[in-house]
Structures are given as C-alpha cells and as structure tokens.
Scaffold this active site. Structure first.
Site, mmCIF file in Angstrom:
data_model
loop_
_atom_site.group_PDB
_atom_site.id
_atom_site.type_symbol
_atom_site.label_atom_id
_atom_site.label_comp_id
_atom_site.label_asym_id
_atom_site.label_seq_id
_atom_site.Cartn_x
_atom_site.Cartn_y
_atom_site.Cartn_z
ATOM 1 N N ASP A 42 0.709 -35.246 -59.254
ATOM 2 C CA ASP A 42 1.088 -35.348 -57.839
ATOM 3 C C ASP A 42 2.424 -34.643 -57.603
ATOM 4 O O ASP A 42 2.884 -34.528 -56.468
ATOM 5 C CB ASP A 42 1.096 -36.806 -57.346
ATOM 6 N N SER A 43 3.028 -34.112 -58.691
ATOM 7 C CA SER A 43 4.190 -33.228 -58.535
ATOM 8 C C SER A 43 3.802 -32.005 -57.714
ATOM 9 O O SER A 43 4.676 -31.274 -57.229
ATOM 10 C CB SER A 43 4.732 -32.793 -59.903
ATOM 11 N N ASP A 81 -3.706 -37.138 -61.307
ATOM 12 C CA ASP A 81 -2.863 -38.231 -60.821
ATOM 13 C C ASP A 81 -3.495 -38.926 -59.636
ATOM 14 O O ASP A 81 -3.968 -38.259 -58.700
ATOM 15 C CB ASP A 81 -1.509 -37.669 -60.341
ATOM 16 N N LYS A 110 -4.499 -40.746 -63.953
ATOM 17 C CA LYS A 110 -3.213 -41.321 -64.373
ATOM 18 C C LYS A 110 -2.650 -42.175 -63.238
ATOM 19 O O LYS A 110 -2.677 -41.759 -62.071
ATOM 20 C CB LYS A 110 -2.220 -40.206 -64.753
ATOM 21 N N GLU A 112 0.778 -44.732 -62.175
ATOM 22 C CA GLU A 112 2.146 -45.117 -62.497
ATOM 23 C C GLU A 112 2.293 -46.633 -62.452
ATOM 24 O O GLU A 112 1.763 -47.280 -61.556
ATOM 25 C CB GLU A 112 3.123 -44.482 -61.494
ATOM 26 N N GLU A 179 8.336 -41.351 -69.039
ATOM 27 C CA GLU A 179 9.193 -40.367 -68.357
ATOM 28 C C GLU A 179 10.654 -40.815 -68.276
ATOM 29 O O GLU A 179 10.952 -41.946 -67.868
ATOM 30 C CB GLU A 179 8.655 -40.110 -66.935
HETATM 31 O O1 KIV Z 1 3.056 -35.416 -61.419
HETATM 32 C C1 KIV Z 1 3.498 -35.024 -62.500
HETATM 33 O O2 KIV Z 1 3.725 -33.822 -62.721
HETATM 34 C C2 KIV Z 1 3.763 -36.011 -63.538
HETATM 35 C C3 KIV Z 1 4.497 -35.545 -64.749
HETATM 36 C C4 KIV Z 1 5.943 -35.463 -64.438
HETATM 37 C C5 KIV Z 1 4.227 -36.377 -65.927
HETATM 38 O O3 KIV Z 1 3.433 -37.143 -63.400
#
Ligand code: KIV
Length: 261
Positions: A42-43, A81, A110, A112, A179
């Site tokens: 989600d970055s 994500d 993934k 969080e 992280e």
């Molecule tokens: O969204 C992302 O890029 C991440 C990484 C920083 C692990 O969750």
C-alpha cells in the site's frame, strides 16, 4: 528455478529477498532480478499516487495494482497489502476484501498489526488465504503514532512486539514483516517465532529483507534513512525525456526511420 511457494517461505532457508512492485513492467524486472517475493504494497499510495501516507488507497486501487503485477506471471510469490480499514471492521468484510485481492492475482495478503488482528488472520487462513503479518512500525497507524516512528524502543514495547509476533504466528501467518525496530528487538522476535521474519529498517538478524522499489531505484521523492538506493532511475528518465524534448524542438525527431510516407 520453479515458482516460489508459501512452503518455500515457511522453510525460510537462506535470506529471503522481497521488494515492492505495483505494475506489470516493474514486476517483470524485479522478478527477472531474482527476488523471492513481490509485495504489492500500500506504499503505492505514496510512491505511485503521491499521497502523504498509506491511508488514502482503497481496495479497488490495490486490486488493480495486484492484477497488473500478476499479469507478469512472476516466479516470485505475489503478496498484496490489505489497505487501511479493509480488515479492521469485521471479519466478513476482511474475508470479502482479501478474496478481492486473491481474485486479482495475489497468492497471499499482508495485514498490519499484532494481537488485535489475530482473530482476523485466523479467519483468513482458515478460509484458505495465506497471510503475512506486519509488526513494528505500522504505517496504517500513522495518525495514532503521529508519523513514521521507530517502534519497540522501550522494553515494554519490545515485549509487546514479541507477543504480537507470537499471536500472528499462532493465528496461522506464514511470515511476518518487521518494520523499523532496533536490530536487537528484531533478533529477539526472530528467535521467538518459527516463521520467517522479513525485515525493513530492522537490521540483519532476520530471515529476510524487504525494501520499497522506488527507494531502491531512486524514484522516491523522500526515502527513509534505512533504505539503500542502488540506482538513479530518476536521473535516467529525466535525461531521456529532456533529450526527447530537445530533439522534437530542434526537428531531429522524428527522423526518417520513425515514419512512413
Ligand atoms: O507497503 C509497503 O511497501 C510495505 C513495506 C514497507 C513492507 O508494507
């Protein structure tokens, strides 16, 4: 070399290497470079869409990025994500949203969080959706933490992170991203669980590493101090496009070989 599977990650032999990608061409390139896993992170909200944090990206955008990455048919495992507020509300909603990403081509999702999301992790895993955890700095908690701050700095925080890692493992996650925590804390977490830890900004005592592609290739406006830039793709793109602009202005492009009468 065959397709990387969840079982390969579980074995966690040798350092696992992951990187993010959000589209078809970069997914092809990072896969050809030999990564074990591609995270459709989600970055993307920040490095692709120019948002100030990851809170603004939704499930439909993440599904679109995931589908683009999956179309590259990477050898690497594709993990997507689950964005902010797509799994925290209720488990049914989480199942529905995880399925959206799986149908788009994700081989795992993934999430969080730690103990507070363990039930949701368990529901997804029981439904057949492999889950990667993500503890330490959780960018989706940006508002609560007041920015992207190092996690696990006090003994109490470190202890809670170990609890979080164990809860996520017990819930059935096959790996955990850790992280931006002190290296010693990442080591303790790694030694406390039997699933691989994939670290970012958390030192070398982990089972693998992950970085954001745009930090690695020099396309991020601002990179965290723990990232390493291996190339300056920004300069390459700027210079190529500046040359194109100049050639059009001077009448050099298109040349005779670029068109037909
Ligand atoms: O969204 C992302 O890029 C991440 C990484 C920083 C692990 O969750």
């Amino acid at each position: 070399m065959g397709k990387v599977s969840i079982a390969d990650f579980r074995k966690g032999r040798g350092p696992l290497v992951m990187i993010t990608a959000y589209d078809y061409p970069t997914a092809r390139l990072v896969d050809e470079a030999g990564v074990d896993g591609i995270l459709v992170g989600d970055s993307a909200a920040m490095v692709v869409h120019g948002m100030p944090n990851t809170l603004g990206i939704g499930i439909e955008e993440m599904a679109m990025h995931t589908a683009a990455v999956a179309r590259a048919r990477p050898r690497a495992l594709v993990v997507a994500d689950m964005p902010f507020m797509t799994y925290e509300t209720d488990p049914r909603e989480a199942l529905h949203n995880a399925a959206r990403l799986v149908r788009a081509g994700a081989e795992a999702v993934k999430l969080e969080g730690g103990t507070e999301i363990a039930d949701t992790v368990s529901r997804l895993v029981k439904a057949g959706i492999p889950v990667m955890g993500h503890i330490g700095l959780n960018p989706q908690r940006y508002l609560a933490t007041g920015g992207f701050r190092m996690a696990g700095r006090t003994e109490e925080q470190a202890r809670r992170l170990v609890e979080d890692a164990k809860a996520v493992e017990e819930a059935g996650a096959f790996a955990i991203v850790v992280e931006f925590v002190p290296a010693g804390v990442a080591r303790t977490i790694t030694e406390s669980v039997n699933i691989p830890t994939i670290c970012i900004g958390a030192g070398p005592h982990c089972d693998g590493q992950i970085l954001v592609l745009h930090d690695v290739i020099g396309l991020s406006e601002k990179s965290p101090s723990f990232a390493k830039r291996y190339a300056d793709a920004g300069r390459l793109i700027r210079s190529a496009v500046a040359q194109y602009v100049e050639e059009v202005k001077k009448g050099v492009f298109p040349a005779r070989e670029h068109y037909r009468e």
